[in-house]
Design an enzyme around this catalytic site. Sequence first.
Site, PDB file in Angstrom:
ATOM      1  N   SER A 113       5.236 -19.577   3.374  1.00 12.25           N
ATOM      2  CA  SER A 113       4.024 -20.707   4.489  1.00 12.25           C
ATOM      3  C   SER A 113       2.980 -20.039   5.165  1.00 12.25           C
ATOM      4  O   SER A 113       1.995 -20.293   5.246  1.00 12.25           O
ATOM      5  CB  SER A 113       5.226 -21.052   5.346  1.00 12.25           C
ATOM      6  OG  SER A 113       6.647 -21.380   5.170  1.00 12.25           O
ATOM      7  N   ALA A 114       3.462 -18.968   5.390  1.00 11.35           N
ATOM      8  CA  ALA A 114       2.212 -18.341   6.365  1.00 11.35           C
ATOM      9  C   ALA A 114       1.882 -17.756   5.386  1.00 11.35           C
ATOM     10  O   ALA A 114       0.562 -17.465   5.369  1.00 11.35           O
ATOM     11  CB  ALA A 114       3.308 -16.990   6.639  1.00 11.35           C
ATOM     12  N   ALA A 115       1.701 -17.261   3.469  1.00 16.10           N
ATOM     13  CA  ALA A 115       1.175 -16.567   2.814  1.00 16.10           C
ATOM     14  C   ALA A 115       0.227 -18.433   1.910  1.00 16.10           C
ATOM     15  O   ALA A 115      -1.166 -17.819   2.039  1.00 16.10           O
ATOM     16  CB  ALA A 115       1.392 -16.679   1.667  1.00 16.10           C
TER      17      ALA A 115
ATOM     18  N   ASP B 176       5.008 -12.228   9.854  1.00 15.07           N
ATOM     19  CA  ASP B 176       5.499 -12.352   8.142  1.00 15.07           C
ATOM     20  C   ASP B 176       3.460 -12.729   8.485  1.00 15.07           C
ATOM     21  O   ASP B 176       3.052 -12.242   7.284  1.00 15.07           O
ATOM     22  CB  ASP B 176       5.510 -14.019   7.612  1.00 15.07           C
ATOM     23  CG  ASP B 176       6.969 -14.116   7.540  1.00 15.07           C
ATOM     24  OD1 ASP B 176       7.289 -13.619   8.111  1.00 15.07           O
ATOM     25  OD2 ASP B 176       7.541 -14.778   6.996  1.00 15.07           O
TER      26      ASP B 176
ATOM     27  N   GLY C  40       9.867 -21.346   0.757  1.00 15.38           N
ATOM     28  CA  GLY C  40      10.208 -21.666   1.588  1.00 15.38           C
ATOM     29  C   GLY C  40      11.603 -21.348   1.031  1.00 15.38           C
ATOM     30  O   GLY C  40      13.331 -21.315   1.746  1.00 15.38           O
ATOM     31  N   ALA C  41      11.766 -19.782   0.587  1.00 19.39           N
ATOM     32  CA  ALA C  41      13.528 -19.070   0.345  1.00 19.39           C
ATOM     33  C   ALA C  41      13.468 -18.026   1.646  1.00 19.39           C
ATOM     34  O   ALA C  41      13.898 -16.735   0.853  1.00 19.39           O
ATOM     35  CB  ALA C  41      13.553 -19.005  -0.989  1.00 19.39           C
ATOM     36  N   GLY C  42      12.815 -18.140   2.568  1.00 20.44           N
ATOM     37  CA  GLY C  42      12.063 -16.640   3.220  1.00 20.44           C
ATOM     38  C   GLY C  42      11.140 -15.280   2.516  1.00 20.44           C
ATOM     39  O   GLY C  42      11.692 -14.090   3.235  1.00 20.44           O
ATOM     40  N   LEU C  43      10.203 -15.901   1.839  1.00 19.48           N
ATOM     41  CA  LEU C  43       9.783 -14.841   1.081  1.00 19.48           C
ATOM     42  C   LEU C  43       8.154 -14.663   2.330  1.00 19.48           C
ATOM     43  O   LEU C  43       7.955 -14.351   1.841  1.00 19.48           O
ATOM     44  CB  LEU C  43       9.485 -14.905  -0.371  1.00 19.48           C
ATOM     45  CG  LEU C  43      10.722 -14.930  -0.827  1.00 19.48           C
ATOM     46  CD1 LEU C  43      10.783 -14.574  -2.416  1.00 19.48           C
ATOM     47  CD2 LEU C  43      11.573 -13.286  -0.644  1.00 19.48           C
ATOM     48  N   GLY C  44       8.999 -15.797   2.747  1.00 20.49           N
ATOM     49  CA  GLY C  44       7.230 -15.892   4.209  1.00 20.49           C
ATOM     50  C   GLY C  44       5.806 -16.973   2.819  1.00 20.49           C
ATOM     51  O   GLY C  44       4.607 -16.765   3.540  1.00 20.49           O
TER      52      GLY C  44
HETATM   53  O1  PMV Z   1      12.534 -17.382   6.584  1.00 21.01           O
HETATM   54  P1  PMV Z   1      10.889 -16.373   6.822  1.00 21.01           P
HETATM   55  O2  PMV Z   1       9.877 -16.130   5.490  1.00 21.01           O
HETATM   56  O3  PMV Z   1       9.849 -17.809   7.222  1.00 21.01           O
HETATM   57  O4  PMV Z   1      10.672 -15.249   7.745  1.00 21.01           O
HETATM   58  C1  PMV Z   1      11.197 -15.707   9.316  1.00 21.01           C
HETATM   59  C2  PMV Z   1      11.496 -14.749  10.061  1.00 21.01           C
HETATM   60  C3  PMV Z   1      11.616 -14.782  11.722  1.00 21.01           C
HETATM   61  O5  PMV Z   1      11.425 -13.545  12.033  1.00 21.01           O
HETATM   62  C4  PMV Z   1      13.663 -14.998  11.482  1.00 21.01           C
HETATM   63  C5  PMV Z   1      11.046 -15.553  12.387  1.00 21.01           C
HETATM   64  C6  PMV Z   1       9.836 -14.625  12.875  1.00 21.01           C
HETATM   65  O6  PMV Z   1       8.775 -15.956  12.850  1.00 21.01           O
HETATM   66  O7  PMV Z   1       9.813 -13.448  12.579  1.00 21.01           O
END
Ligand code: PMV
Length: 333
Positions: A117-119, A160, A111-115
Amino acid sequence: MKVLATAPGKATLFGEHSVVYGRPAIAMAINRRVTVELTSRKDDKAVLHFPDVSVKGFTLTFKGEAITAKTNKANASQAAGYVVEAIRTVAKRLGDYRGVNVTVKSEMPVGAGLGTSAAVAIATAAAYSELLGKRFDGPALSRIGREVELRVQKVSSGMDSSVIALGGLVEFQLKGSDLVAHPLHFKEEMPMVLGYCPRISTTAQSVARVAQLRDRNIHVIEKVFDSIEQVVLEAKKKIVGGETASLGELMNINQGLLSALGVSTLKIEEMVYAARKAGASGAKLTGAGMGGSVLCLVNSSTLTKPVALALSTVGAESFVFEPDYSGVRVQHV
Ligand code: PMV
Protein backbone atom coordinates in the site's frame (compact mmCIF):
# COMPACT_ATOMS: atom_id res chain seq x y z
CA MET A 1 4.18 12.68 -21.36
CA LYS A 2 4.92 9.34 -19.72
CA VAL A 3 6.51 8.85 -16.28
CA LEU A 4 7.40 5.58 -14.59
CA ALA A 5 8.06 5.17 -10.87
CA THR A 6 8.93 1.99 -9.04
CA ALA A 7 9.03 1.41 -5.30
CA PRO A 8 10.20 -1.63 -3.34
CA GLY A 9 8.15 -3.66 -0.90
CA LYS A 10 9.38 -3.95 2.68
CA ALA A 11 9.76 -6.60 5.33
CA THR A 12 9.78 -5.72 9.01
CA LEU A 13 12.51 -7.66 10.81
CA PHE A 14 11.63 -6.44 14.29
CA GLY A 15 9.10 -4.17 15.97
CA GLU A 16 5.88 -4.01 13.95
CA HIS A 17 2.85 -2.81 15.93
CA SER A 18 4.88 -1.44 18.87
CA VAL A 19 6.32 1.02 16.30
CA VAL A 20 2.84 2.60 16.09
CA TYR A 21 3.31 3.55 19.79
CA GLY A 22 6.63 5.31 19.21
CA ARG A 23 8.89 2.30 19.85
CA PRO A 24 11.84 1.60 17.50
CA ALA A 25 11.69 -0.98 14.72
CA ILE A 26 14.01 -2.43 12.08
CA ALA A 27 12.74 -2.98 8.55
CA MET A 28 14.22 -3.34 5.10
CA ALA A 29 13.23 -2.71 1.53
CA ILE A 30 13.07 -5.92 -0.54
CA ASN A 31 13.98 -6.53 -4.16
CA ARG A 32 10.35 -6.89 -5.29
CA ARG A 33 8.71 -3.76 -6.63
CA VAL A 34 5.47 -2.10 -7.56
CA THR A 35 5.50 -0.04 -10.73
CA VAL A 36 3.26 2.94 -11.39
CA GLU A 37 3.13 4.30 -14.93
CA LEU A 38 1.46 7.66 -15.62
CA THR A 39 0.61 9.09 -19.01
CA SER A 40 -0.89 12.55 -19.50
CA ARG A 41 -4.49 12.83 -20.69
CA LYS A 42 -6.08 15.68 -22.61
CA ASP A 43 -9.04 15.82 -20.21
CA ASP A 44 -9.08 16.20 -16.42
CA LYS A 45 -9.74 12.58 -15.52
CA ALA A 46 -7.48 10.07 -13.87
CA VAL A 47 -8.18 6.57 -15.12
CA LEU A 48 -6.72 3.70 -13.12
CA HIS A 49 -5.68 0.32 -14.51
CA PHE A 50 -4.59 -2.52 -12.27
CA PRO A 51 -3.78 -5.40 -14.64
CA ASP A 52 -2.43 -7.66 -11.91
CA VAL A 53 -3.66 -6.05 -8.70
CA SER A 54 -7.25 -7.28 -9.09
CA VAL A 55 -9.03 -3.92 -9.17
CA LYS A 56 -11.16 -3.29 -12.23
CA GLY A 57 -11.94 0.03 -14.00
CA PHE A 58 -11.81 3.03 -11.76
CA THR A 59 -12.39 6.61 -12.82
CA LEU A 60 -11.38 9.71 -10.95
CA THR A 61 -12.44 13.20 -12.00
CA PHE A 62 -10.76 16.41 -10.92
CA LYS A 63 -12.92 19.48 -10.58
CA GLY A 64 -10.87 22.26 -9.05
CA GLU A 65 -10.32 21.38 -5.39
CA ALA A 66 -12.94 18.65 -5.36
CA ILE A 67 -11.97 15.26 -6.68
CA THR A 68 -14.67 12.68 -7.21
CA ALA A 69 -13.84 9.02 -7.52
CA LYS A 70 -16.28 6.67 -9.20
CA THR A 71 -15.91 2.95 -9.30
CA ASN A 72 -18.04 0.23 -10.81
CA LYS A 73 -17.15 -1.97 -7.86
CA ALA A 74 -18.90 -1.18 -4.61
CA ASN A 75 -15.94 -2.60 -2.75
CA ALA A 76 -13.01 -1.31 -4.77
CA SER A 77 -9.78 -2.65 -3.35
CA GLN A 78 -7.73 -0.46 -1.07
CA ALA A 79 -4.99 -0.20 -3.70
CA ALA A 80 -7.16 2.23 -5.65
CA GLY A 81 -7.64 4.35 -2.53
CA TYR A 82 -3.87 4.79 -2.14
CA VAL A 83 -3.52 5.95 -5.76
CA VAL A 84 -6.40 8.39 -5.42
CA GLU A 85 -5.10 9.85 -2.16
CA ALA A 86 -1.51 10.07 -3.46
CA ILE A 87 -2.68 12.04 -6.52
CA ARG A 88 -4.92 14.19 -4.37
CA THR A 89 -2.12 14.93 -1.85
CA VAL A 90 0.46 15.85 -4.51
CA ALA A 91 -2.05 17.88 -6.55
CA LYS A 92 -2.99 19.84 -3.43
CA ARG A 93 0.64 20.46 -2.42
CA LEU A 94 1.64 21.66 -5.86
CA GLY A 95 -1.64 23.47 -6.61
CA ASP A 96 -1.85 21.77 -9.98
CA TYR A 97 -4.25 19.16 -11.36
CA ARG A 98 -3.79 17.20 -14.56
CA GLY A 99 -5.59 14.20 -15.99
CA VAL A 100 -3.59 10.97 -16.15
CA ASN A 101 -3.84 7.33 -17.05
CA VAL A 102 -2.43 5.30 -14.13
CA THR A 103 -1.26 1.71 -14.49
CA VAL A 104 -0.18 -0.17 -11.36
CA LYS A 105 1.69 -3.47 -11.46
CA SER A 106 3.15 -5.48 -8.62
CA GLU A 107 5.89 -8.14 -8.46
CA MET A 108 4.69 -9.20 -5.00
CA PRO A 109 1.40 -10.16 -3.40
CA VAL A 110 -0.71 -7.12 -2.52
CA GLY A 111 -2.04 -6.79 1.04
CA ALA A 112 0.23 -9.49 2.49
CA GLY A 113 2.17 -7.35 4.94
CA LEU A 114 4.89 -6.33 2.48
CA GLY A 115 4.08 -2.63 2.45
CA THR A 116 2.51 -2.68 -1.01
CA SER A 117 0.00 0.00 0.00
CA ALA A 118 2.78 2.42 0.94
CA ALA A 119 4.74 1.39 -2.17
CA VAL A 120 1.74 2.19 -4.41
CA ALA A 121 1.23 5.51 -2.61
CA ILE A 122 4.88 6.55 -2.85
CA ALA A 123 5.40 5.44 -6.45
CA THR A 124 2.21 7.29 -7.46
CA ALA A 125 3.27 10.42 -5.56
CA ALA A 126 6.77 10.31 -7.11
CA ALA A 127 5.44 9.81 -10.63
CA TYR A 128 2.65 12.39 -10.37
CA SER A 129 4.90 15.10 -8.91
CA GLU A 130 7.46 14.38 -11.67
CA LEU A 131 4.70 14.80 -14.24
CA LEU A 132 3.84 18.16 -12.66
CA GLY A 133 7.51 19.19 -12.88
CA LYS A 134 8.61 18.69 -9.24
CA ARG A 135 10.85 15.99 -7.76
CA PHE A 136 10.41 15.37 -4.02
CA ASP A 137 13.34 13.90 -2.06
CA GLY A 138 13.14 10.66 -0.02
CA PRO A 139 12.15 12.24 3.33
CA ALA A 140 9.43 14.36 1.64
CA LEU A 141 8.04 11.27 -0.11
CA SER A 142 8.10 9.40 3.23
CA ARG A 143 5.93 12.12 4.75
CA ILE A 144 3.56 12.15 1.76
CA GLY A 145 3.32 8.34 1.96
CA ARG A 146 2.38 8.48 5.64
CA GLU A 147 -0.16 11.24 4.96
CA VAL A 148 -1.78 9.02 2.31
CA GLU A 149 -1.75 5.99 4.65
CA LEU A 150 -3.34 8.06 7.43
CA ARG A 151 -6.11 9.19 5.08
CA VAL A 152 -6.86 5.70 3.78
CA GLN A 153 -6.26 3.46 6.81
CA LYS A 154 -6.45 6.04 9.66
CA VAL A 155 -3.29 4.70 11.38
CA SER A 156 0.33 4.56 10.26
CA SER A 157 3.65 4.76 12.03
CA GLY A 158 5.26 5.96 8.79
CA MET A 159 7.71 3.05 8.93
CA ASP A 160 6.62 1.51 5.62
CA SER A 161 6.74 4.87 3.85
CA SER A 162 10.20 5.70 5.18
CA VAL A 163 11.73 2.34 4.33
CA ILE A 164 10.16 2.26 0.86
CA ALA A 165 11.10 5.84 -0.02
CA LEU A 166 14.68 5.54 1.26
CA GLY A 167 15.45 1.86 0.55
CA GLY A 168 17.87 -0.39 2.43
CA LEU A 169 17.88 -1.61 6.01
CA VAL A 170 16.50 1.04 8.35
CA GLU A 171 16.13 1.59 12.07
CA PHE A 172 12.90 3.57 12.33
CA GLN A 173 11.13 5.45 15.09
CA LEU A 174 8.13 7.78 15.07
CA LYS A 175 9.01 10.68 17.37
CA GLY A 176 5.96 12.92 17.73
CA SER A 177 5.14 13.48 14.09
CA ASP A 178 8.78 13.12 12.96
CA LEU A 179 9.75 10.04 10.96
CA VAL A 180 13.26 9.25 12.19
CA ALA A 181 15.11 6.77 9.97
CA HIS A 182 18.75 5.69 10.35
CA PRO A 183 20.38 3.41 7.77
CA LEU A 184 21.88 0.11 8.96
CA HIS A 185 23.93 -2.40 6.95
CA PHE A 186 24.25 -6.15 7.03
CA LYS A 187 27.92 -7.09 7.17
CA GLU A 188 27.32 -10.46 5.56
CA GLU A 189 24.95 -12.15 3.15
CA MET A 190 21.48 -12.59 4.62
CA PRO A 191 19.52 -15.27 2.75
CA MET A 192 15.82 -14.90 3.54
CA VAL A 193 12.62 -16.54 2.43
CA LEU A 194 9.18 -14.96 2.54
CA GLY A 195 6.17 -17.19 2.89
CA TYR A 196 2.68 -15.75 2.46
CA CYS A 197 -0.94 -16.72 2.82
CA PRO A 198 -4.18 -14.70 2.60
CA ARG A 199 -4.82 -12.16 5.32
CA ILE A 200 -8.07 -12.19 7.26
CA SER A 201 -7.85 -8.52 8.33
CA THR A 202 -6.55 -5.31 6.84
CA THR A 203 -3.61 -3.47 8.42
CA ALA A 204 -6.06 -0.97 9.94
CA GLN A 205 -8.12 -3.78 11.52
CA SER A 206 -5.03 -5.49 12.97
CA VAL A 207 -3.75 -2.22 14.39
CA ALA A 208 -7.21 -1.55 15.89
CA ARG A 209 -7.20 -5.04 17.43
CA VAL A 210 -3.90 -4.33 19.19
CA ALA A 211 -5.20 -0.90 20.30
CA GLN A 212 -8.28 -2.52 21.89
CA LEU A 213 -6.17 -5.19 23.62
CA ARG A 214 -3.90 -2.43 24.93
CA ASP A 215 -6.89 -0.41 26.20
CA ARG A 216 -8.15 -3.43 28.14
CA ASN A 217 -4.69 -4.44 29.47
CA ILE A 218 -2.61 -1.30 29.31
CA HIS A 219 0.08 -2.31 31.85
CA VAL A 220 0.54 -5.81 30.39
CA ILE A 221 0.68 -4.66 26.76
CA GLU A 222 3.06 -1.81 27.55
CA LYS A 223 5.40 -4.47 29.03
CA VAL A 224 5.06 -6.51 25.81
CA PHE A 225 6.00 -3.34 23.88
CA ASP A 226 8.97 -2.84 26.28
CA SER A 227 10.14 -6.39 25.48
CA ILE A 228 9.78 -5.83 21.73
CA GLU A 229 11.78 -2.62 22.10
CA GLN A 230 14.51 -4.57 23.91
CA VAL A 231 14.52 -7.15 21.08
CA VAL A 232 14.96 -4.32 18.56
CA LEU A 233 17.87 -2.83 20.53
CA GLU A 234 19.60 -6.23 20.86
CA ALA A 235 19.04 -6.90 17.15
CA LYS A 236 20.56 -3.54 16.22
CA LYS A 237 23.67 -4.39 18.28
CA LYS A 238 23.99 -7.71 16.46
CA ILE A 239 23.56 -6.13 13.02
CA VAL A 240 26.12 -3.41 13.78
CA GLY A 241 28.52 -6.01 15.26
CA GLY A 242 28.13 -8.38 12.30
CA GLU A 243 26.64 -11.16 14.49
CA THR A 244 23.73 -11.74 12.16
CA ALA A 245 23.79 -15.55 12.52
CA SER A 246 22.19 -15.13 15.95
CA LEU A 247 19.44 -12.76 14.79
CA GLY A 248 17.09 -15.72 14.21
CA GLU A 249 16.65 -16.32 17.92
CA LEU A 250 15.54 -12.72 18.41
CA MET A 251 13.10 -13.10 15.50
CA ASN A 252 11.59 -16.10 17.26
CA ILE A 253 11.21 -14.11 20.49
CA ASN A 254 9.57 -11.27 18.52
CA GLN A 255 7.14 -13.80 17.02
CA GLY A 256 6.13 -14.93 20.53
CA LEU A 257 5.51 -11.32 21.52
CA LEU A 258 3.43 -10.68 18.37
CA SER A 259 1.43 -13.74 19.28
CA ALA A 260 0.86 -12.18 22.71
CA LEU A 261 -0.51 -9.11 20.90
CA GLY A 262 -3.08 -11.37 19.23
CA VAL A 263 -2.02 -10.83 15.61
CA SER A 264 -0.71 -14.30 14.83
CA THR A 265 -3.01 -16.98 13.41
CA LEU A 266 -2.98 -20.75 13.23
CA LYS A 267 -1.81 -20.54 9.59
CA ILE A 268 1.00 -18.17 10.54
CA GLU A 269 2.09 -20.49 13.36
CA GLU A 270 2.04 -23.47 10.98
CA MET A 271 4.25 -21.56 8.55
CA VAL A 272 6.61 -20.44 11.32
CA TYR A 273 7.02 -23.95 12.74
CA ALA A 274 7.36 -25.57 9.30
CA ALA A 275 10.11 -23.09 8.36
CA ARG A 276 11.99 -23.58 11.64
CA LYS A 277 11.75 -27.36 11.32
CA ALA A 278 13.22 -27.13 7.80
CA GLY A 279 16.23 -25.22 9.11
CA ALA A 280 15.27 -21.54 9.37
CA SER A 281 17.21 -20.03 12.27
CA GLY A 282 14.38 -17.56 12.79
CA ALA A 283 10.81 -17.20 11.53
CA LYS A 284 8.21 -14.60 12.43
CA LEU A 285 5.22 -12.89 10.93
CA THR A 286 6.11 -9.64 9.22
CA GLY A 287 3.74 -6.68 8.86
CA ALA A 288 0.38 -6.33 10.50
CA GLY A 289 -0.31 -10.07 10.76
CA MET A 290 -3.68 -11.89 10.92
CA GLY A 291 -2.35 -13.97 8.03
CA GLY A 292 -0.06 -12.40 5.47
CA SER A 293 3.67 -12.94 5.40
CA VAL A 294 6.23 -14.86 7.42
CA LEU A 295 9.88 -13.82 7.27
CA CYS A 296 12.35 -16.72 7.52
CA LEU A 297 16.04 -16.25 8.15
CA VAL A 298 18.40 -19.02 7.09
CA ASN A 299 22.09 -19.09 7.91
CA SER A 300 23.07 -20.70 4.61
CA SER A 301 21.67 -20.22 1.11
CA THR A 302 21.48 -24.03 0.76
CA LEU A 303 18.57 -23.89 3.23
CA THR A 304 16.36 -21.54 1.19
CA LYS A 305 14.94 -24.40 -0.92
CA PRO A 306 14.05 -26.74 1.98
CA VAL A 307 12.41 -23.81 3.81
CA ALA A 308 10.40 -22.83 0.70
CA LEU A 309 9.35 -26.46 0.30
CA ALA A 310 8.29 -26.72 3.94
CA LEU A 311 6.19 -23.57 3.53
CA SER A 312 4.46 -25.08 0.50
CA THR A 313 3.57 -28.21 2.48
CA VAL A 314 1.45 -26.04 4.80
CA GLY A 315 -0.19 -24.34 1.81
CA ALA A 316 1.89 -21.15 1.67
CA GLU A 317 3.53 -19.60 -1.37
CA SER A 318 7.02 -18.21 -1.01
CA PHE A 319 9.94 -16.44 -2.64
CA VAL A 320 13.58 -15.86 -1.82
CA PHE A 321 14.59 -12.21 -1.62
CA GLU A 322 17.41 -9.81 -0.86
CA PRO A 323 17.47 -6.33 0.62
CA ASP A 324 16.99 -3.52 -1.91
CA TYR A 325 19.13 -0.45 -1.41
CA SER A 326 17.72 2.01 -3.93
CA GLY A 327 14.27 3.01 -2.61
CA VAL A 328 11.81 4.75 -4.92
CA ARG A 329 12.99 5.48 -8.48
CA VAL A 330 11.38 7.71 -11.06
CA GLN A 331 12.09 8.26 -14.77
CA HIS A 332 10.60 9.74 -17.94
CA VAL A 333 9.98 7.16 -20.64
O1 PMV B 1 1.13 -5.08 7.06
P1 PMV B 1 1.79 -3.83 6.62
O2 PMV B 1 2.78 -3.99 5.54
O3 PMV B 1 0.76 -2.75 6.30
O4 PMV B 1 2.64 -3.28 7.88
C1 PMV B 1 2.01 -2.69 9.00
C2 PMV B 1 3.02 -2.40 10.07
C3 PMV B 1 2.39 -1.94 11.39
O5 PMV B 1 3.48 -1.74 12.31
C4 PMV B 1 1.45 -2.98 11.97
C5 PMV B 1 1.61 -0.64 11.23
C6 PMV B 1 2.46 0.60 11.02
O6 PMV B 1 1.88 1.62 10.63
O7 PMV B 1 3.69 0.58 11.27
